[in-house]
Design a protein around this motif. Structure first.
Motif, PDB file in Angstrom:
ATOM      1  N   LEU A   1       0.805  -1.221   0.000  1.00  0.00           N
ATOM      2  CA  LEU A   1       0.000   0.000   0.000  1.00  0.00           C
ATOM      3  C   LEU A   1       0.840   1.274   0.000  1.00  0.00           C
ATOM      4  O   LEU A   1       0.298   2.373  -0.038  1.00  0.00           O
ATOM      5  N   THR A   2       2.163   1.129   0.009  1.00  0.00           N
ATOM      6  CA  THR A   2       3.035   2.298  -0.009  1.00  0.00           C
ATOM      7  C   THR A   2       2.835   3.084  -1.299  1.00  0.00           C
ATOM      8  O   THR A   2       2.834   2.526  -2.392  1.00  0.00           O
ATOM      9  N   ASP A   3       2.647   4.390  -1.171  1.00  0.00           N
ATOM     10  CA  ASP A   3       2.511   5.308  -2.308  1.00  0.00           C
ATOM     11  C   ASP A   3       1.242   5.083  -3.126  1.00  0.00           C
ATOM     12  O   ASP A   3       1.145   5.550  -4.260  1.00  0.00           O
ATOM     13  N   ILE A   4       0.281   4.354  -2.590  1.00  0.00           N
ATOM     14  CA  ILE A   4      -0.998   4.179  -3.283  1.00  0.00           C
ATOM     15  C   ILE A   4      -2.019   5.086  -2.612  1.00  0.00           C
ATOM     16  O   ILE A   4      -2.351   4.912  -1.445  1.00  0.00           O
ATOM     17  N   TYR A   5      -2.503   6.078  -3.347  1.00  0.00           N
ATOM     18  CA  TYR A   5      -3.397   7.059  -2.732  1.00  0.00           C
ATOM     19  C   TYR A   5      -4.856   6.635  -2.800  1.00  0.00           C
ATOM     20  O   TYR A   5      -5.699   7.176  -2.091  1.00  0.00           O
ATOM     21  N   PHE A   6      -5.175   5.667  -3.663  1.00  0.00           N
ATOM     22  CA  PHE A   6      -6.564   5.229  -3.786  1.00  0.00           C
ATOM     23  C   PHE A   6      -6.634   3.709  -3.766  1.00  0.00           C
ATOM     24  O   PHE A   6      -5.873   3.042  -4.460  1.00  0.00           O
ATOM     25  N   HIS A   7      -7.555   3.165  -2.971  1.00  0.00           N
ATOM     26  CA  HIS A   7      -7.754   1.721  -2.896  1.00  0.00           C
ATOM     27  C   HIS A   7      -9.148   1.393  -3.429  1.00  0.00           C
ATOM     28  O   HIS A   7     -10.140   1.950  -2.953  1.00  0.00           O
ATOM     29  N   PRO A   8      -9.272   0.513  -4.414  1.00  0.00           N
ATOM     30  CA  PRO A   8     -10.602   0.105  -4.879  1.00  0.00           C
ATOM     31  C   PRO A   8     -11.463  -0.407  -3.732  1.00  0.00           C
ATOM     32  O   PRO A   8     -10.949  -0.981  -2.769  1.00  0.00           O
ATOM     33  N   TYR A   9     -12.758  -0.212  -3.847  1.00  0.00           N
ATOM     34  CA  TYR A   9     -13.667  -0.649  -2.788  1.00  0.00           C
ATOM     35  C   TYR A   9     -14.967  -1.142  -3.407  1.00  0.00           C
ATOM     36  O   TYR A   9     -15.264  -0.891  -4.586  1.00  0.00           O
TER      37      TYR A   9
ATOM     38  N   LYS B   1     -22.099  14.656  -9.902  1.00  0.00           N
ATOM     39  CA  LYS B   1     -21.701  14.661  -8.487  1.00  0.00           C
ATOM     40  C   LYS B   1     -20.207  14.955  -8.348  1.00  0.00           C
ATOM     41  O   LYS B   1     -19.547  14.473  -7.430  1.00  0.00           O
ATOM     42  N   TYR B   2     -19.699  15.736  -9.302  1.00  0.00           N
ATOM     43  CA  TYR B   2     -18.306  16.196  -9.339  1.00  0.00           C
ATOM     44  C   TYR B   2     -17.303  15.080  -9.614  1.00  0.00           C
ATOM     45  O   TYR B   2     -16.096  15.278  -9.468  1.00  0.00           O
ATOM     46  N   ALA B   3     -17.791  13.906 -10.045  1.00  0.00           N
ATOM     47  CA  ALA B   3     -16.878  12.893 -10.582  1.00  0.00           C
ATOM     48  C   ALA B   3     -16.424  13.349 -11.963  1.00  0.00           C
ATOM     49  O   ALA B   3     -17.016  14.258 -12.559  1.00  0.00           O
ATOM     50  N   GLY B   4     -15.382  12.706 -12.484  1.00  0.00           N
ATOM     51  CA  GLY B   4     -14.887  13.103 -13.791  1.00  0.00           C
ATOM     52  C   GLY B   4     -14.100  11.999 -14.455  1.00  0.00           C
ATOM     53  O   GLY B   4     -14.121  10.837 -14.018  1.00  0.00           O
ATOM     54  N   LYS B   5     -13.411  12.351 -15.516  1.00  0.00           N
ATOM     55  CA  LYS B   5     -12.617  11.384 -16.268  1.00  0.00           C
ATOM     56  C   LYS B   5     -11.625  10.703 -15.333  1.00  0.00           C
ATOM     57  O   LYS B   5     -10.919  11.360 -14.575  1.00  0.00           O
ATOM     58  N   GLY B   6     -11.572   9.389 -15.391  1.00  0.00           N
ATOM     59  CA  GLY B   6     -10.749   8.610 -14.470  1.00  0.00           C
ATOM     60  C   GLY B   6     -11.585   7.830 -13.482  1.00  0.00           C
ATOM     61  O   GLY B   6     -11.132   6.830 -12.928  1.00  0.00           O
ATOM     62  N   TYR B   7     -12.830   8.286 -13.271  1.00  0.00           N
ATOM     63  CA  TYR B   7     -13.739   7.528 -12.399  1.00  0.00           C
ATOM     64  C   TYR B   7     -14.215   6.288 -13.148  1.00  0.00           C
ATOM     65  O   TYR B   7     -14.659   6.372 -14.298  1.00  0.00           O
ATOM     66  N   GLN B   8     -14.148   5.127 -12.504  1.00  0.00           N
ATOM     67  CA  GLN B   8     -14.556   3.868 -13.121  1.00  0.00           C
ATOM     68  C   GLN B   8     -15.227   2.979 -12.086  1.00  0.00           C
ATOM     69  O   GLN B   8     -14.750   2.855 -10.959  1.00  0.00           O
TER      70      GLN B   8
ATOM     71  N   THR C   1     -17.650   7.255  -1.954  1.00  0.00           N
ATOM     72  CA  THR C   1     -17.354   7.855  -3.257  1.00  0.00           C
ATOM     73  C   THR C   1     -17.296   9.369  -3.148  1.00  0.00           C
ATOM     74  O   THR C   1     -16.391  10.015  -3.696  1.00  0.00           O
ATOM     75  N   LYS C   2     -18.251   9.948  -2.442  1.00  0.00           N
ATOM     76  CA  LYS C   2     -18.241  11.399  -2.252  1.00  0.00           C
ATOM     77  C   LYS C   2     -16.950  11.847  -1.581  1.00  0.00           C
ATOM     78  O   LYS C   2     -16.346  12.859  -1.963  1.00  0.00           O
ATOM     79  N   SER C   3     -16.527  11.084  -0.575  1.00  0.00           N
ATOM     80  CA  SER C   3     -15.302  11.427   0.142  1.00  0.00           C
ATOM     81  C   SER C   3     -14.079  11.305  -0.759  1.00  0.00           C
ATOM     82  O   SER C   3     -13.196  12.170  -0.754  1.00  0.00           O
ATOM     83  N   GLU C   4     -14.022  10.219  -1.557  1.00  0.00           N
ATOM     84  CA  GLU C   4     -12.875  10.015  -2.448  1.00  0.00           C
ATOM     85  C   GLU C   4     -12.798  11.119  -3.500  1.00  0.00           C
ATOM     86  O   GLU C   4     -11.714  11.610  -3.821  1.00  0.00           O
ATOM     87  N   ILE C   5     -13.946  11.503  -4.051  1.00  0.00           N
ATOM     88  CA  ILE C   5     -13.959  12.579  -5.051  1.00  0.00           C
ATOM     89  C   ILE C   5     -13.531  13.894  -4.419  1.00  0.00           C
ATOM     90  O   ILE C   5     -12.759  14.664  -4.997  1.00  0.00           O
ATOM     91  N   ASN C   6     -14.014  14.143  -3.218  1.00  0.00           N
ATOM     92  CA  ASN C   6     -13.653  15.375  -2.519  1.00  0.00           C
ATOM     93  C   ASN C   6     -12.156  15.446  -2.235  1.00  0.00           C
ATOM     94  O   ASN C   6     -11.550  16.520  -2.286  1.00  0.00           O
ATOM     95  N   ASN C   7     -11.551  14.275  -1.963  1.00  0.00           N
ATOM     96  CA  ASN C   7     -10.123  14.235  -1.644  1.00  0.00           C
ATOM     97  C   ASN C   7      -9.236  14.181  -2.878  1.00  0.00           C
ATOM     98  O   ASN C   7      -8.022  14.341  -2.775  1.00  0.00           O
ATOM     99  N   GLU C   8      -9.841  13.910  -4.033  1.00  0.00           N
ATOM    100  CA  GLU C   8      -9.059  13.803  -5.266  1.00  0.00           C
ATOM    101  C   GLU C   8      -8.418  15.142  -5.600  1.00  0.00           C
ATOM    102  O   GLU C   8      -9.055  16.199  -5.550  1.00  0.00           O
TER     103      GLU C   8
END
Length: 231
Positions: free
Chosen positions: A106-114, A138-145, A213-220
């Motif tokens: 998990l070193t240097d990984i800023y996002f973990h799939p859930y 909902k403020y998601a964008g390119k890269g969201y999958q 998801t809202k939290s992850e987008i907000n932190n992106e």
């Protein structure tokens, strides 16, 4: 490739996992771990196929199919090799019970799939985050999958969802083949085109209404440049 010769089970796993973690992003490329059993060397690989995680185990000329779990992949290859009914816990064999391995991966990984459930009928996987200024997304964008499995026209199908710069896109796969692509200006409209799961909004099916998801987008982090940056 990590070759292990130690018969110390946990030490072997630790060495291999640390080696595999260096220079590799586990979330994107997977981890390869080797386990010695008797005179055979078993290589376990985690991978993604059609946006769904899968596992392969190989030992010399034997190779499992792409399996839904590491336990299934490892057990099937072991049983072929030794004509045994022994079963294995794949996560333990791959070393995920070892906190040092998990920390290294998990070193240097800023996002973990859930994963989370939608209405107790859909298991939604979110494995990419992107951000935009579009409130209809909902403020998601390119890269969201995100993806999930459900029936489409009486056949099991994989629904893969993403955003381009201007559109919400849903790709439908059956038997590992892309059969339909729906796209429109926002998730609700594109799911209205598809015409199933109408009890949910498109934003819900994309996973955009979920608190994580809202939290992850907000932190992106969104890259921005000012006039001063170009001077």
């Amino acid at each position: 490739q990590c070759q292990m010769y130690s018969l110390d089970y946990y030490r072997s796993k630790t060495i291999c996992a640390k080696y595999s973690a260096r220079g590799k992003n586990f979330i994107d490329t997977g981890i390869v771990s080797d386990t010695i059993h008797g005179s055979r060397n078993f290589t376990n690989d985690a991978m993604y196929l059609l946006h769904v995680p899968g596992y392969i185990c190989q030992s010399e000329a034997l190779r499992s199919n792409i399996c839904k779990s590491s336990s299934e992949a490892i057990t099937s290859t072991y049983q072929q090799a030794f004509f045994s009914k022994t079963r294995f816990d794949g996560l333990l064999v791959m070393g995920f019970d070892n906190s040092e391995i998990c920390k290294a991966l998990l070193t240097d990984i800023y996002f973990h799939p859930y994963t989370f459930k939608i209405g107790n009928i859909i298991n939604l996987n979110v494995f990419g985050i992107g951000k935009s200024n579009n409130p209809n997304w909902k403020y998601a964008g390119k890269g969201y999958q995100s993806s999930f499995v459900y029936n489409f026209r009486k056949t099991r199908a994989l629904f893969f969802q993403e955003f381009s710069n201007k559109e919400a896109i849903v790709k439908i796969y059956q038997n590992s083949q892309e059969i339909y692509v729906f796209r429109n200006t926002d998730p609700n409209t594109v799911w209205n085109q598809i015409g199933i799961l109408t009890q949910f909004t498109g934003c819900t099916l994309f996973g955009l209404e979920h608190e994580q998801t809202k939290s992850e987008i907000n932190n992106e982090q969104t890259l921005t440049c000012t006039v001063e940056d170009w001077q």
